[in-house]
Design a protein around this motif. Structure first.
Motif, PDB file in Angstrom:
ATOM      1  N   LEU A   1      37.367  42.602  44.200  1.00  0.00           N
ATOM      2  CA  LEU A   1      36.395  42.328  43.131  1.00  0.00           C
ATOM      3  C   LEU A   1      37.094  42.203  41.777  1.00  0.00           C
ATOM      4  CD1 LEU A   1      33.548  44.822  44.180  1.00  0.00           C
ATOM      5  CD2 LEU A   1      33.663  42.376  44.640  1.00  0.00           C
ATOM      6  N   ALA A   2      38.128  43.041  41.571  1.00  0.00           N
ATOM      7  CA  ALA A   2      38.852  43.021  40.288  1.00  0.00           C
ATOM      8  C   ALA A   2      39.576  41.688  40.115  1.00  0.00           C
ATOM      9  CB  ALA A   2      39.834  44.187  40.221  1.00  0.00           C
ATOM     10  N   GLU A   3      40.164  41.197  41.208  1.00  0.00           N
ATOM     11  CA  GLU A   3      40.903  39.933  41.128  1.00  0.00           C
ATOM     12  C   GLU A   3      39.947  38.777  40.782  1.00  0.00           C
ATOM     13  OE1 GLU A   3      43.129  37.610  44.488  1.00  0.00           O
ATOM     14  OE2 GLU A   3      43.816  39.705  44.370  1.00  0.00           O
ATOM     15  N   ILE A   4      38.797  38.756  41.413  1.00  0.00           N
ATOM     16  CA  ILE A   4      37.814  37.692  41.143  1.00  0.00           C
ATOM     17  C   ILE A   4      37.290  37.847  39.712  1.00  0.00           C
ATOM     18  CG2 ILE A   4      35.547  36.767  41.818  1.00  0.00           C
ATOM     19  CD1 ILE A   4      36.236  37.735  44.702  1.00  0.00           C
ATOM     20  N   ALA A   5      37.057  39.079  39.313  1.00  0.00           N
ATOM     21  CA  ALA A   5      36.548  39.334  37.955  1.00  0.00           C
ATOM     22  C   ALA A   5      37.538  38.812  36.910  1.00  0.00           C
ATOM     23  CB  ALA A   5      36.312  40.833  37.773  1.00  0.00           C
TER      24      ALA A   5
ATOM     25  N   LEU B   1      27.179  41.874  41.438  1.00  0.00           N
ATOM     26  CA  LEU B   1      25.794  41.418  41.216  1.00  0.00           C
ATOM     27  C   LEU B   1      25.664  39.914  41.472  1.00  0.00           C
ATOM     28  CD1 LEU B   1      25.005  43.533  38.010  1.00  0.00           C
ATOM     29  CD2 LEU B   1      24.227  43.979  40.360  1.00  0.00           C
ATOM     30  N   ALA B   2      26.681  39.145  41.074  1.00  0.00           N
ATOM     31  CA  ALA B   2      26.636  37.693  41.319  1.00  0.00           C
ATOM     32  C   ALA B   2      26.695  37.407  42.817  1.00  0.00           C
ATOM     33  CB  ALA B   2      27.789  37.008  40.587  1.00  0.00           C
ATOM     34  N   TRP B   3      27.498  38.192  43.543  1.00  0.00           N
ATOM     35  CA  TRP B   3      27.595  38.030  45.011  1.00  0.00           C
ATOM     36  C   TRP B   3      26.227  38.264  45.663  1.00  0.00           C
ATOM     37  CZ3 TRP B   3      27.095  42.153  48.617  1.00  0.00           C
ATOM     38  CH2 TRP B   3      27.415  41.834  49.942  1.00  0.00           C
ATOM     39  N   LEU B   4      25.513  39.267  45.201  1.00  0.00           N
ATOM     40  CA  LEU B   4      24.166  39.517  45.752  1.00  0.00           C
ATOM     41  C   LEU B   4      23.244  38.335  45.447  1.00  0.00           C
ATOM     42  CD1 LEU B   4      23.917  43.278  44.783  1.00  0.00           C
ATOM     43  CD2 LEU B   4      23.717  42.393  47.117  1.00  0.00           C
ATOM     44  N   ARG B   5      23.260  37.898  44.174  1.00  0.00           N
ATOM     45  CA  ARG B   5      22.364  36.797  43.789  1.00  0.00           C
ATOM     46  C   ARG B   5      22.665  35.542  44.600  1.00  0.00           C
ATOM     47  NH1 ARG B   5      24.347  35.570  39.000  1.00  0.00           N
ATOM     48  NH2 ARG B   5      25.117  33.593  39.750  1.00  0.00           N
ATOM     49  N   GLU B   6      23.960  35.270  44.796  1.00  0.00           N
ATOM     50  CA  GLU B   6      24.328  34.053  45.540  1.00  0.00           C
ATOM     51  C   GLU B   6      23.954  34.175  47.013  1.00  0.00           C
ATOM     52  OE1 GLU B   6      26.491  31.305  44.148  1.00  0.00           O
ATOM     53  OE2 GLU B   6      27.436  32.279  42.418  1.00  0.00           O
TER      54      GLU B   6
ATOM     55  N   LEU C   1      30.061  32.177  41.345  1.00  0.00           N
ATOM     56  CA  LEU C   1      31.256  32.398  42.169  1.00  0.00           C
ATOM     57  C   LEU C   1      31.529  31.183  43.041  1.00  0.00           C
ATOM     58  CD1 LEU C   1      30.556  36.114  43.206  1.00  0.00           C
ATOM     59  CD2 LEU C   1      32.002  35.281  41.330  1.00  0.00           C
ATOM     60  N   GLU C   2      32.820  30.955  43.310  1.00  0.00           N
ATOM     61  CA  GLU C   2      33.220  29.857  44.194  1.00  0.00           C
ATOM     62  C   GLU C   2      33.040  30.300  45.649  1.00  0.00           C
ATOM     63  OE1 GLU C   2      34.143  27.002  42.962  1.00  0.00           O
ATOM     64  OE2 GLU C   2      34.287  27.670  40.876  1.00  0.00           O
TER      65      GLU C   2
ATOM     66  N   GLU D   1      33.519  34.278  50.112  1.00  0.00           N
ATOM     67  CA  GLU D   1      34.095  34.606  51.429  1.00  0.00           C
ATOM     68  C   GLU D   1      35.042  35.798  51.337  1.00  0.00           C
ATOM     69  OE1 GLU D   1      33.727  30.076  53.226  1.00  0.00           O
ATOM     70  OE2 GLU D   1      35.710  30.811  52.569  1.00  0.00           O
ATOM     71  N   ALA D   2      35.787  35.867  50.232  1.00  0.00           N
ATOM     72  CA  ALA D   2      36.715  36.997  50.075  1.00  0.00           C
ATOM     73  C   ALA D   2      35.924  38.312  49.964  1.00  0.00           C
ATOM     74  CB  ALA D   2      37.574  36.782  48.826  1.00  0.00           C
ATOM     75  N   ILE D   3      34.773  38.252  49.306  1.00  0.00           N
ATOM     76  CA  ILE D   3      33.947  39.480  49.191  1.00  0.00           C
ATOM     77  C   ILE D   3      33.360  39.824  50.568  1.00  0.00           C
ATOM     78  CG2 ILE D   3      31.949  40.544  48.050  1.00  0.00           C
ATOM     79  CD1 ILE D   3      32.529  38.598  45.667  1.00  0.00           C
TER      80      ILE D   3
END
Ligand SMILES: NC(=O)c1ccc[n+]([C@@H]2O[C@H](COP(=O)([O-])OP(=O)(O)OC[C@H]3O[C@@H](n4cnc5c(N)ncnc54)[C@H](OP(=O)(O)O)[C@@H]3O)[C@@H](O)[C@H]2O)c1
Length: 276
Positions: free
Chosen positions: A201-205, A217-222, A248-249, A254-256
């Motif tokens: 998560l830190a790397e994506i952030a 939160l964005a992962w949940l929304r997506e 998010l891409e 997928e990484a999450i």
């Protein structure tokens, strides 16, 4: 800058980001948090009889001068109050504490304690027919519990509120919700703070100049899931709301999904047996 309400995605009328309030139970502080959230643009507030803060939430709504119909207000009937009479009586008390004559969403908090589907759900149906509650929700229900409601509830089950975050992705419940046309609402969406410091998560952030909380939160929304992070002070309240503009891409989603940590943060002794 307050965000524009037309820009907030909604799931069947419910804003996909709400404010959680569990353990925000100092009256003044809770009123201030909810008031601040409403001023910044939140329009979905999640409380419960057991949080002992409905009156504080009600004070915030009264002070906010936002039309009641613009706020999506949800509360939950505690497990001791789930007999037919107690659902009706305790909901009336919730309405009085919240200073409103209807609820947008009323949940059965857990399929536990005094929960008896025929008895409990008959009371929810009565409230729904009288338009005192606009939607019936369940919380901490497994698919078999929701299947069982169909024999007893005339109103549709609108939402199931369950723990969900990158360490508890709830794959089965998501599929079930999608095929049954039920909204999933994620509680403890930040894993009660534990998403902070997760490497993926830190790397994506970092790539988005965002935070781990916003990425979760964005992962949940997506994933078409509504989230209700609890936040007390303005910085967290604002940061979580700003997750709405983080996109998010596919490879990031997928990484999450591939995070292997598994953690359930909320597991009281009255939780469903299947969780053990
Ligand atoms: N249906 C159920 O059985 C059930 C069970 C649990 C929770 N819920 C609901 O779901 C809501 C959310 O779950 P939760 O309270 O368990 O946990 P959560 O929202 O995952 O995490 C809340 C914690 O994260 C912190 N936080 C919030 N935003 C942050 C940010 N941007 N950066 C860093 N830290 C941040 C909060 O601190 P501060 O408070 O200091 O801001 C708090 O310590 C509850 O409040 C409640 O409304 C329902």
């Amino acid at each position: 800058m307050p965000i524009k309400q037309e820009d907030v995605p909604r799931a069947d009328g419910m804003p996909v980001l709400g404010l959680g309030t569990w353990q925000n139970d100092d009256h003044e502080q809770c009123t201030e948090s909810v008031r601040r959230a409403l001023a910044l643009g939140y329009r979905h507030v999640d409380t419960a009889q057991i949080y002992r803060n409905e009156a504080a939430v009600g004070d915030a709504i009264e002070q906010a001068s936002i039309p009641r119909e613009d706020i999506f207000l949800a509360t939950k009937v505690w497990i001791r109050n789930l007999s037919y009479e107690d659902v009706l009586g305790s909901t009336q008390a919730s309405l009085e504490r919240l200073g409103t004559d209807y609820l947008d969403l009323l949940y059965v908090h857990w399929p536990s304690g005094a929960y008896e589907p025929a008895d409990t759900l008959a009371a929810f149906d009565d409230l729904y027919e009288k338009n005192i509650i606009r939607h019936v929700g369940v919380s901490n229900f497994e698919p078999e519990h929701i299947d069982e409601t169909r024999d007893h509830l005339d109103a549709p089950v609108f939402a199931n509120q369950v723990e969900m975050h990158p360490f508890l992705p709830q794959t089965e419940l998501r599929e079930y919700a999608q095929t049954s046309d039920i909204e999933l609402v994620a509680y403890s969406p930040l894993a009660r703070g534990d998403v902070l410091g997760d490497e993926t998560l830190a790397e994506i952030a970092d790539r988005h100049e965002a935070t781990e909380a916003q990425v979760a939160l964005a992962w949940l929304r997506e994933n078409d899931v509504t989230a209700i992070p609890k936040a007390t002070g303005e910085a967290h309240i604002r940061e979580n709301l700003e997750s709405l503009s983080l996109e998010l891409e596919t490879d990031e989603l997928e990484a999450i999904d591939a995070i292997s940590t598994r953690e359930r943060k909320v597991q009281p002794e009255f939780a469903p047996d299947s969780w053990e």
